[in-house]
Write an enzyme that holds these catalytic residues in place. Structure first.
Site, short mmCIF file in Angstrom:
data_model
loop_
_atom_site.label_atom_id
_atom_site.label_comp_id
_atom_site.label_asym_id
_atom_site.label_seq_id
_atom_site.Cartn_x
_atom_site.Cartn_y
_atom_site.Cartn_z
N PRO A 2 0.76 -1.06 0.43
CA PRO A 2 -0.05 -0.35 -0.05
C PRO A 2 1.20 1.55 0.22
O PRO A 2 1.78 0.77 0.92
CB PRO A 2 -0.80 0.18 1.35
CG PRO A 2 -1.17 -1.53 1.08
CD PRO A 2 0.39 -2.34 1.15
N GLU A 3 0.73 1.70 -1.24
CA GLU A 3 1.24 3.32 -0.72
C GLU A 3 -0.11 4.24 -0.92
O GLU A 3 -0.64 4.54 0.48
CB GLU A 3 1.61 3.73 -3.04
CG GLU A 3 2.28 2.78 -2.83
CD GLU A 3 3.30 2.41 -4.36
OE1 GLU A 3 3.61 3.84 -4.63
OE2 GLU A 3 3.52 1.90 -4.87
N ARG A 113 1.63 -11.68 5.93
CA ARG A 113 3.74 -11.62 5.68
C ARG A 113 4.13 -11.43 6.75
O ARG A 113 5.49 -11.38 7.17
CB ARG A 113 3.46 -10.96 4.06
CG ARG A 113 2.83 -11.79 2.99
CD ARG A 113 4.06 -11.56 1.85
NE ARG A 113 5.43 -11.67 2.23
CZ ARG A 113 6.29 -11.32 0.87
NH1 ARG A 113 5.97 -10.68 -0.04
NH2 ARG A 113 7.88 -12.14 0.95
#
Length: 301
Positions: A2-3, A113
């Protein structure tokens, strides 16, 4: 990962449901999330406090709690915050943290993750110190001017793609939006930053802002894991001008888009709209000449 647009999408969707509510519980089931703090330490510092505001800085979500306590969340590669009624529905997969809210709702931090993090800053000075050592200018803020970008770029010897990805220079830009911005500005990702001319940097500044704003308007890009707090995917991936379009015609000139490596990341360019730096062109020509089979004596006579 996500940016900025994806994190801003989460902030906008989540803020009406958390601002003005109390953080009744912060239950950390994965101690990696808040190291070096323990789960008990971060819970003791935050539980029972009113959430006065949900803000964002770069890719960080900031829960601004009463008493100047700040809970800082970074989603990293696969983190997602999901909102729901406490105890309702099926268990959230890969849940690492539960935020119990005062109105009967809860947030779950899901992260397959396990790279996402939660950190704590106490006092406004502590918050400013935290970000000062990690983040540069906010690209959607008043400080991201063409003058500021020219000053940042003046002595930067890194390729421009690496420059854009450096969070200590510009906060929040990642691989997707760097590709989109460089294409809009017609700049090759291997160009050395300090060699860019003033008009190119002016165009790049506007291209960064335009790419980020387009991503926010589309509620982010969902390529793998990103979802908003309701589990809804973004749609910016359907509007990419260059990213992930290898083998397709350029939207501007029709030239086939190619994929290369820049700043260690898969990068997409139009060879015509974003011409390679001269040194790169000479290297490519020399390599091509070395690969070309030598002409036989008979053929040359």
């Amino acid at each position: 990962m996500p940016e900025l647009p994806e994190v801003e999408t989460i902030r906008r969707r989540l803020a009406p449901h958390v601002e003005g509510r109390r953080l009744d519980a912060l239950e950390v089931s994965d101690p990696r999330w808040c190291r070096p703090l323990t789960a008990a330490q971060i819970a003791d510092a935050t539980e029972g406090r009113l959430i006065e505001r949900l803000s964002r800085r770069g890719k960080y979500l900031v829960f601004e709690l009463e008493g100047e306590a700040f809970l800082l969340l970074h989603l990293r590669m696969t983190g997602t915050l999901l909102l729901g009624r406490a105890g309702a529905g099926a268990p959230t997969p890969y849940s690492r943290v539960r935020f119990g809210l005062g109105d009967g709702h809860e947030l779950r931090f899901s992260d397959p993750r396990r790279f996402g993090t939660g950190e704590l800053a106490l006092g406004v000075d502590g918050l400013e110190d935290f970000f000062a050592s990690r983040l540069g200018v906010e690209p959607l803020g008043d400080g991201f001017t063409t003058t500021h970008l020219r000053l940042l770029a003046k002595d930067a010897r890194a390729p421009i793609k690496a420059f854009l990805l450096d969070q200590k220079r510009i906060a929040g830009v990642g691989n997707i939006y760097a590709d989109e911005a460089l294409f809009r500005a017609r700049i090759h990702p291997h160009r050395v930053t300090s060699t860019l001319k003033g008009p190119q940097l002016d165009a790049l500044r506007d291209a960064v802002v335009a790419s980020l704003e387009a991503g926010i308007a589309a509620k982010g890009a969902t390529i793998d894991d990103f979802r908003d707090p309701y589990g809804v995917a973004g749609s910016f991936q359907d509007q990419f001008l260059i990213h992930l379009r290898a083998g397709e015609p350029c939207v501007e000139c029709g030239t086939t888009v190619v994929k290369l490596r820049a700043a260690g990341r898969g990068t997409y360019i139009c060879p015509r709209c974003q011409p390679a730096p001269r040194a790169r062109r000479r290297q490519a020509a020399a390599a091509s000449s070395r690969r070309r089979p030598a002409r036989s004596a008979a053929a040359s006579s």
